[in-house]
Enzyme design. Structure first.
Site, PDB file in Angstrom:
ATOM      1  CE  LYS A   1      41.534 -73.722  28.379  1.00 35.16           C
ATOM      2  NZ  LYS A   1      41.049 -74.256  27.118  1.00 35.16           N
TER       3      LYS A   1
ATOM      4  CB  SER B   1      44.976 -76.886  26.247  1.00 36.62           C
ATOM      5  OG  SER B   1      43.758 -76.258  25.997  1.00 36.62           O
TER       6      SER B   1
ATOM      7  CG  ASP C   1      44.551 -72.957  25.600  1.00 40.99           C
ATOM      8  OD1 ASP C   1      44.985 -74.019  25.120  1.00 40.99           O
ATOM      9  OD2 ASP C   1      43.348 -72.768  25.841  1.00 40.99           O
TER      10      ASP C   1
ATOM     11  CG  HIS D   1      37.907 -77.924  33.404  1.00 44.09           C
ATOM     12  ND1 HIS D   1      37.474 -76.862  32.630  1.00 44.09           N
ATOM     13  CD2 HIS D   1      38.397 -78.844  32.538  1.00 44.09           C
ATOM     14  CE1 HIS D   1      37.715 -77.136  31.359  1.00 44.09           C
ATOM     15  NE2 HIS D   1      38.272 -78.325  31.282  1.00 44.09           N
TER      16      HIS D   1
ATOM     17  NE  ARG E   1      46.193 -79.028  20.879  1.00 43.27           N
ATOM     18  CZ  ARG E   1      45.468 -79.060  22.016  1.00 43.27           C
ATOM     19  NH1 ARG E   1      45.256 -77.958  22.714  1.00 43.27           N
ATOM     20  NH2 ARG E   1      44.973 -80.182  22.453  1.00 43.27           N
TER      21      ARG E   1
HETATM   22  N1  URA Z   1      39.655 -78.635  26.303  1.00 50.87           N
HETATM   23  C1  URA Z   1      40.602 -77.680  26.309  1.00 50.87           C
HETATM   24  O1  URA Z   1      40.414 -76.614  26.902  1.00 50.87           O
HETATM   25  N2  URA Z   1      41.745 -77.911  25.649  1.00 50.87           N
HETATM   26  C2  URA Z   1      42.017 -79.065  24.994  1.00 50.87           C
HETATM   27  O2  URA Z   1      43.080 -79.208  24.436  1.00 50.87           O
HETATM   28  C3  URA Z   1      41.015 -80.054  24.989  1.00 50.87           C
HETATM   29  C4  URA Z   1      39.845 -79.805  25.655  1.00 50.87           C
END
Ligand code: URA
Length: 436
Positions: free
Chosen positions: A187, A183, A161, A82, A168
């Site tokens: 995932k 966050s 999320d 990621h 947010r």
């Molecule tokens: N990418 C995400 O998935 N979440 C965040 O809070 C910031 C970047």
């Protein structure tokens, strides 16, 4: 339990219990806690922070708010990678087929681009017919058969999320370290792989402008992953200038295909090999970084990585002939040269500005539902450290609209800094964070 009391508690700097965090996430996901109360909470978190235990609890509660992928049907150690997002970041398109060609199952979840940073899904969709909307069965079957599948995030993967991130985004509460870490990791944990390697970008084109903040974010995510039983590492990489030379979806795919043929830009390949060696070592497929890099280079040199890319594109419905002949990708109708304003050494290329120029051309998303033009973008002929003469083309802009093209060219010109002194070379790999 009342959300009002939890907001009050966080506002006054106290720690929320595991039960309180689970209550808040569960009832917010169900729509029983209104956005205005959750916004007050996220703002209180921005001022008071979350402890390590609270951050882990928030991550696990968000992971458990929806489905968790069960990848136990895939043989071997499953790997995922990621990136926290950057300009010109096509690393996954090069790294994933290399790892898969070495026999490590690459079971990856990806996102679309938003704002000035691009997304892997948009790039993959440059191959006509390519889809990332795979059923769980097809995803597992493809990884077992060809060691690679990349899917889009399903609606029910960490839905808490999804809702919280959208909130947010409009309440100026994105840039809080624990909220970002939870966050991303909610995932990644819900996606079910055993090995996770994170590319945490730092510099002018990244979320984390300062290296020390990137390190803190990386440490937080690595400790969450370790506590959740994953083999995890984070590599802090430079995003002060765009990665590679191409910015814009099709242009980046072409650069990635060139990289799989052994003609990749040095900075991009350095990031690919740094992340790849962590994956191979965590998956017990290499004993040292040197061995890992040798294996990856061999796989590019003998053509197996590119062959794997073609199999992957075909398995997900795409036209694999584009892998072999990148001239097939549609081109923008206008090519505009960007001349250097003076002679000297390039000492900076503001990544965020280049990303914004690509958006101006229609190559990036303003909102999550915007359409994007896959053919537009920018090619940086000169990167930081190059010597240029006045008037020499430092970049090319590819546009489908003349005015937008001229505006983007002006923006690119001002993103470049040129000076008489040669800048000191900066390191691509700033640090590696791993639990010991
Ligand atoms: N990418 C995400 O998935 N979440 C965040 O809070 C910031 C970047």
């Amino acid at each position: 339990m009342r959300m009002y009391d939890l907001i009050e508690k966080k506002k006054t700097g106290k720690e929320l219990s595991t039960e309180e965090i689970r209550f808040m996430v569960l009832h917010y996901t169900k729509g029983e806690i209104p956005d205005y109360q959750m916004s007050a909470m996220t703002m209180a978190v921005c001022f008071q922070g979350l402890s390590e235990r609270e951050t882990l609890d928030l991550t696990l509660a968000m992971r458990d708010s929806g489905d968790c992928l069960d990848l136990s049907g895939i043989h071997g150690v499953k790997a995922d990678k990621h990136s926290t997002g950057g300009v010109g970041d096509k690393t996954s398109l090069v790294l994933a087929p290399i790892i898969a060609a070495l026999g490590i199952p690459m079971a990856k979840m990806s996102g679309r681009g938003l704002g000035h940073t691009g997304g892997t899904i948009d790039k993959l969709e440059c191959f006509p017919g390519f889809t990332t909307a795979l059923s769980e069965e097809t995803f597992i079957e493809n990884v077992n058969r060809i060691q690679i599948a990349i899917a889009g995030q399903t609606a029910n993967l960490a839905p808490a999320d999804k809702k919280l991130y959208a909130l947010r985004d409009v309440t100026a509460t994105v840039d809080q370290l624990s909220l970002i870490a939870s966050s991303i990791m909610s995932k990644k944990l819900a996606s079910g792989s055993d090995v996770i390697v994170l590319d945490v970008k730092t510099g002018s084109g990244a979320f984390m402008k300062k290296e020390e903040d990137a390190k803190k974010l990386a440490q937080t995510m690595v400790s969450i992953g370790t506590m959740a039983g994953k083999k995890i590492a984070a590599v802090i990489t430079d995003m002060d200038q765009p990665l590679g030379n191409a910015v814009g979806n099709s242009l980046e795919v072409v650069e990635a295909m060139e990289s799989l043929s052994g003609r990749g830009p040095k900075d991009l390949m350095e990031v690919v090999y740094a992340l790849g060696s962590k994956i191979l070592m965590l998956a017990d497929a290499a004993a040292s970084e040197t061995e890992a890099v040798e294996k990856m280079k061999a796989c590019v040199a003998n053509g197996s990585a590119k062959q794997k890319m073609a199999e992957f594109v075909e398995a997900q419905g795409g036209d694999a002939s584009y892998v072999w002949d990148t001239e097939l990708f549609p081109k923008a109708s206008r090519e505009i040269e960007v001349p250097a304003l003076q002679e000297g050494y390039v000492n900076q290329i503001q990544a965020e500005s280049v990303g914004a120029a690509c958006m101006m051309l229609g190559g990036g998303r303003e909102t999550k539902d915007s359409d994007i033009d896959l053919s537009v973008g920018i090619y940086l002929n000169k990167k930081v450290g190059s010597y240029v003469k006045k008037g020499e083309p430092i970049a090319m802009v590819y546009a489908n609209d003349s005015q937008k093209g001229e505006d983007a060219a002006a923006q690119i010109q001002s993103a470049y800094g040129i000076s008489a002194e040669k800048p000191a070379p900066s390191k691509m790999i700033k640090a590696v964070i791993q639990a010991f």
